[in-house]
Design a protein around this motif. Structure first.
Motif, mmCIF file in Angstrom:
data_model
loop_
_atom_site.group_PDB
_atom_site.id
_atom_site.type_symbol
_atom_site.label_atom_id
_atom_site.label_comp_id
_atom_site.label_asym_id
_atom_site.label_seq_id
_atom_site.Cartn_x
_atom_site.Cartn_y
_atom_site.Cartn_z
ATOM 1 N N PRO A 204 0.802 -1.159 -0.225
ATOM 2 C CA PRO A 204 0.290 -0.130 -0.213
ATOM 3 C C PRO A 204 1.181 1.321 -0.394
ATOM 4 O O PRO A 204 0.245 2.145 -0.641
ATOM 5 C CB PRO A 204 -0.880 0.269 1.204
ATOM 6 N N ARG A 205 1.835 1.133 0.882
ATOM 7 C CA ARG A 205 2.836 2.668 0.711
ATOM 8 C C ARG A 205 3.026 2.881 -0.003
ATOM 9 O O ARG A 205 2.941 4.143 -0.808
ATOM 10 C CB ARG A 205 3.753 2.412 1.663
ATOM 11 N N TYR A 206 3.334 2.046 -1.599
ATOM 12 C CA TYR A 206 3.602 2.478 -3.008
ATOM 13 C C TYR A 206 2.754 2.584 -3.440
ATOM 14 O O TYR A 206 3.142 3.864 -4.399
ATOM 15 C CB TYR A 206 4.595 1.520 -3.288
ATOM 16 N N ALA A 207 1.685 2.791 -3.533
ATOM 17 C CA ALA A 207 0.546 3.057 -4.227
ATOM 18 C C ALA A 207 0.320 4.178 -4.047
ATOM 19 O O ALA A 207 -0.031 5.540 -4.796
ATOM 20 C CB ALA A 207 -0.773 2.254 -3.921
ATOM 21 N N ALA A 208 0.303 4.786 -2.377
ATOM 22 C CA ALA A 208 -0.059 6.078 -1.871
ATOM 23 C C ALA A 208 0.907 6.750 -1.763
ATOM 24 O O ALA A 208 0.599 8.180 -2.646
ATOM 25 C CB ALA A 208 0.255 5.864 -0.071
ATOM 26 N N VAL A 228 -6.686 -1.176 4.755
ATOM 27 C CA VAL A 228 -5.111 -2.642 4.239
ATOM 28 C C VAL A 228 -6.115 -3.334 5.029
ATOM 29 O O VAL A 228 -6.044 -3.229 6.031
ATOM 30 C CB VAL A 228 -4.209 -1.763 5.002
ATOM 31 N N PRO A 229 -5.772 -4.265 4.194
ATOM 32 C CA PRO A 229 -5.960 -6.075 4.894
ATOM 33 C C PRO A 229 -4.969 -6.271 6.133
ATOM 34 O O PRO A 229 -3.959 -5.934 6.181
ATOM 35 C CB PRO A 229 -5.692 -6.938 4.337
ATOM 36 N N SER A 230 -5.680 -6.712 7.241
ATOM 37 C CA SER A 230 -4.879 -6.417 8.498
ATOM 38 C C SER A 230 -3.357 -7.122 8.645
ATOM 39 O O SER A 230 -2.424 -7.526 9.165
ATOM 40 C CB SER A 230 -5.256 -7.122 9.901
ATOM 41 N N ASP A 231 -3.656 -8.412 7.494
ATOM 42 C CA ASP A 231 -1.839 -8.941 7.594
ATOM 43 C C ASP A 231 -1.176 -8.371 6.210
ATOM 44 O O ASP A 231 -0.258 -9.030 5.999
ATOM 45 C CB ASP A 231 -2.397 -10.712 6.845
ATOM 46 N N LEU A 232 -1.842 -7.558 5.865
ATOM 47 C CA LEU A 232 -0.415 -6.685 5.453
ATOM 48 C C LEU A 232 -0.040 -5.134 5.966
ATOM 49 O O LEU A 232 0.417 -3.885 6.157
ATOM 50 C CB LEU A 232 -1.032 -5.518 4.192
ATOM 51 N N ILE A 233 -0.319 -5.613 7.109
ATOM 52 C CA ILE A 233 -0.318 -4.277 8.392
ATOM 53 C C ILE A 233 0.801 -5.298 9.726
ATOM 54 O O ILE A 233 0.144 -5.825 10.235
ATOM 55 C CB ILE A 233 -1.480 -3.764 9.147
ATOM 56 N N SER A 234 2.221 -4.317 9.417
ATOM 57 C CA SER A 234 3.200 -5.372 10.873
ATOM 58 C C SER A 234 3.377 -4.101 11.543
ATOM 59 O O SER A 234 4.087 -2.463 10.731
ATOM 60 C CB SER A 234 4.155 -5.877 10.114
ATOM 61 N N GLU A 235 3.411 -3.573 12.936
ATOM 62 C CA GLU A 235 3.658 -3.040 13.618
ATOM 63 C C GLU A 235 4.655 -2.922 13.856
ATOM 64 O O GLU A 235 5.543 -1.157 13.830
ATOM 65 C CB GLU A 235 3.075 -3.181 15.100
ATOM 66 N N GLY A 236 5.817 -3.173 13.390
ATOM 67 C CA GLY A 236 7.025 -3.430 13.718
ATOM 68 C C GLY A 236 7.542 -2.751 11.930
ATOM 69 O O GLY A 236 9.415 -2.218 12.096
ATOM 70 N N SER A 237 6.804 -2.403 11.745
ATOM 71 C CA SER A 237 7.752 -2.386 9.438
ATOM 72 C C SER A 237 7.391 -0.419 9.308
ATOM 73 O O SER A 237 6.143 0.081 10.005
ATOM 74 C CB SER A 237 7.102 -2.709 8.301
ATOM 75 N N ALA A 238 8.078 0.104 8.738
ATOM 76 C CA ALA A 238 7.893 1.581 8.863
ATOM 77 C C ALA A 238 7.126 2.070 7.240
ATOM 78 O O ALA A 238 7.020 2.711 7.359
ATOM 79 C CB ALA A 238 9.406 1.939 8.363
ATOM 80 N N LEU A 239 7.168 0.976 7.079
ATOM 81 C CA LEU A 239 6.393 0.672 5.830
ATOM 82 C C LEU A 239 4.949 0.747 5.240
ATOM 83 O O LEU A 239 3.950 0.702 4.306
ATOM 84 C CB LEU A 239 7.068 -0.495 4.566
ATOM 85 N N LEU A 420 14.694 -15.628 10.911
ATOM 86 C CA LEU A 420 14.782 -14.791 10.000
ATOM 87 C C LEU A 420 14.756 -13.207 10.791
ATOM 88 O O LEU A 420 13.898 -13.043 11.256
ATOM 89 C CB LEU A 420 13.469 -14.316 9.223
ATOM 90 N N VAL A 421 15.693 -12.218 10.648
ATOM 91 C CA VAL A 421 15.438 -10.974 10.671
ATOM 92 C C VAL A 421 15.819 -10.273 9.955
ATOM 93 O O VAL A 421 16.141 -10.305 8.771
ATOM 94 C CB VAL A 421 17.677 -10.711 11.299
ATOM 95 N N LEU A 422 15.111 -9.196 9.694
ATOM 96 C CA LEU A 422 14.459 -9.016 7.949
ATOM 97 C C LEU A 422 14.362 -6.868 8.524
ATOM 98 O O LEU A 422 13.506 -6.874 9.401
ATOM 99 C CB LEU A 422 13.166 -9.153 7.879
ATOM 100 N N SER A 423 14.765 -6.354 7.161
ATOM 101 C CA SER A 423 14.710 -4.983 7.341
ATOM 102 C C SER A 423 13.350 -4.294 7.588
ATOM 103 O O SER A 423 12.501 -5.197 6.471
ATOM 104 C CB SER A 423 15.629 -4.200 6.595
ATOM 105 N N GLU A 424 13.167 -3.805 8.553
ATOM 106 C CA GLU A 424 12.204 -3.088 8.088
ATOM 107 C C GLU A 424 12.043 -1.928 6.800
ATOM 108 O O GLU A 424 10.708 -1.786 6.658
ATOM 109 C CB GLU A 424 11.563 -1.952 9.345
ATOM 110 N N PHE A 425 12.594 -1.819 6.335
ATOM 111 C CA PHE A 425 12.731 -1.147 4.794
ATOM 112 C C PHE A 425 12.492 -1.726 4.186
ATOM 113 O O PHE A 425 12.489 -1.577 2.847
ATOM 114 C CB PHE A 425 13.588 -0.121 5.084
ATOM 115 N N ALA A 426 12.268 -3.390 3.587
ATOM 116 C CA ALA A 426 11.532 -4.060 2.827
ATOM 117 C C ALA A 426 10.454 -3.913 2.773
ATOM 118 O O ALA A 426 9.772 -4.437 4.088
ATOM 119 C CB ALA A 426 12.518 -5.527 2.991
ATOM 120 N N GLY A 427 9.838 -4.596 1.615
ATOM 121 C CA GLY A 427 8.788 -4.332 1.179
ATOM 122 C C GLY A 427 7.699 -5.487 1.964
ATOM 123 O O GLY A 427 6.847 -5.392 2.401
#
Length: 498
Positions: A204-208, A228-239, A420-427
């Protein structure tokens, strides 16, 4: 015979092999990836075509057939090949796309290089792609265009063939207006994308962001939004976003539908590889070679967006502050140059080698090297075995449209273990909230995340991995392609048709 579906993508949909002086067209070795996913839809239409480029010394007499008929396991389809000179490829792809567009798309304004851009050549190449697609498409056909190096194709296609249904999918991040408007050609690009019927994005962020760019240049009035569907929202992600735009209405009456579907991986294929006896044998051998210690695995391209140097520095700090891990933990860092002909990546590779060498000099011994830096592509079958062996997948790009490596790792973990350690700036972070999300721009955040991963108890590891595997399975490659094409042509490309 004209085609009902035309896919426009820079890569050819097969591998060319010369055997006894004769060219053979073979299916891609790995069915995992975007190309096989796109080809899977050829079976749902009577006639399909693919448009790509092929390098030629003389475009007027390229020495190869411009149009070839292919028949493989995906069906029969036509491939229209545009002859481009090495100079055109360098200008259009290596310079304009990679030196001007790429840094802006990923938010690295300081890397932007306007001076060498030859805009007329970029327009010329995009026009050629559009012409080829227009000539292949039947009346009212669907044309699916892929990625930013073909930004101008939708606009040209609309001029040539107003009857066509045009979709464009953006495989990279789409930046905010403040960043995107650095490009002096922003108006032409936006107008071309607004000529499409569908513009697709990972999240969604890219569309916005796309809507913010449109609004900065054109008056499009109210843009409808939906939750946005709840499974596309992550509290720890900047995106993460809470709402997303759905369509843009132009004063001409044209409506641009905005599709949000994250690209996934072929989970069935990866599962099959993971359960293969040969993979088990490789994984057993790899584990034997590593011994009792822990393995961190990082896989990516040699690119400033991937944060490879920051990751190596974080690993060095890990060994500095934790004597208990010295001689007990290794980092397998796979960093493959996207294009060895592009000198822009040489300083990055040199920096990676210098840091890895310093770490091995400080903390290694005759029998133990803490960092293995691999600068070649690892065969996917071998990579799946490494995924199964790695205690931690460490994927921390500074910016990434999606990132499929993290999804591959999750899909390959048939044992249900691993971190899995993942960047919050990855889609992918908006889908994979059960990962250990971290901010790669912060040394403190990176240190905390890797410590958490190294010390995580098994029950928590398995609980997180179960959530991750469910998320990755839900949105695989087929889900992505069906969703995007259903927006463009609900009747022909409904989910059950694929």
């Amino acid at each position: 015979m004209s085609s009902d579906l035309v896919i426009v993508y820079h890569r050819q949909p097969y591998e060319e092999v010369v055997v006894d002086g004769k060219t053979e067209y073979r299916e891609n070795k790995s069915p995992n990836g975007i190309v096989p996913t796109l080809k899977s839809f050829f079976g749902s239409v009577e006639k399909a075509a693919w448009v790509a480029w092929k390098e030629a010394k003389d475009t007027s007499n390229p020495g190869f057939d411009r149009v070839v008929e292919i028949e493989d396991s995906f069906g029969k389809y036509t491939v229209s090949r545009l002859p481009l000179t090495a100079e055109q490829v360098s200008s259009f792809y290596h310079i304009t796309s990679k030196e001007a567009f790429w840094p802006i798309l990923h938010g690295f304004k300081e890397k932007y290089n306007y001076d060498p851009v030859d805009w007329p050549t970029f327009k010329e190449v995009n026009w050629a792609f559009a012409e080829a697609a227009a000539s292949e498409a039947a009346k009212g056909a669907a044309v699916w265009v892929h990625d930013y190096n073909l930004w101008l194709v939708p606009g040209y296609l609309r001029q040539m063939r107003p009857d066509l249904r045009i979709s464009f999918y953006h495989h990279t991040p789409f930046p905010s207006a403040d960043m995107f408007n650095v490009l002096p050609w922003r108006g032409e690009i936006i107008d071309s994308l607004l000529a499409a019927d569908v513009v697709g994005f990972h999240i969604p962020r890219y569309a916005a962001n796309f809507v913010s760019c449109v609004r900065s240049l054109r008056d499009v009035g109210n843009v409808p939004r939906k939750p946005v569907p709840s499974d596309l929202i992550s509290e720890g992600s900047a995106l993460s976003d809470r709402t997303m735009p759905t369509e843009i209405h132009l004063d001409t009456g044209h409506v641009v539908h905005l599709g949000v579907t994250p690209v996934g991986v072929d989970t069935d294929y990866i599962k099959g590889l993971a359960e293969n006896e040969a993979t088990d044998e490789r994984a057993t051998r790899f584990r034997s070679e590593i011994g009792e210690g822990k393995l961190l695995l990082s896989v990516g391209r040699t690119d400033y967006t991937k944060g490879g140097a920051d990751q190596l520095l974080a690993f060095e700090r890990l060994l500095e502050r934790r004597a208990d891990l010295r001689g007990q933990v290794r980092l397998l860092h796979v960093s493959v140059p996207a294009n060895r002909a592009m000198t822009v990546y040489e300083p990055i590779q040199k920096e990676l080698e210098e840091i890895a060498g310093r770490i091995n000099g400080r903390f290694g011994s005759f029998t133990f090297q803490p960092v293995a830096l691999i600068s070649r592509a690892v065969p996917f079958e071998e990579l799946v075995a490494w995924y199964q062996v790695a205690d931690v997948a460490w994927i921390t790009p500074l910016a990434d449209g999606m990132n499929l490596v993290c999804k591959e790792y999750v899909a390959a973990r048939k044992d249900g273990d691993g971190v899995l350690v993942l960047s919050e700036f990855a889609g992918a972070a908006v889908e994979l909230g059960a990962a250990v999300l971290t901010n790669p721009f912060s040394s403190r955040a990176m240190d905390f995340a890797i410590d958490l991963a190294m010390d995580m108890p098994e029950p928590e590891r398995r609980a997180r991995m179960a959530l991750l595997r469910s998320a990755v399975s839900k949105r695989d490659t087929r889900h992505w392609a069906r969703d995007q094409l259903a927006l463009l042509s609900p009747k022909d490309f409904a989910p059950e048709a694929a």
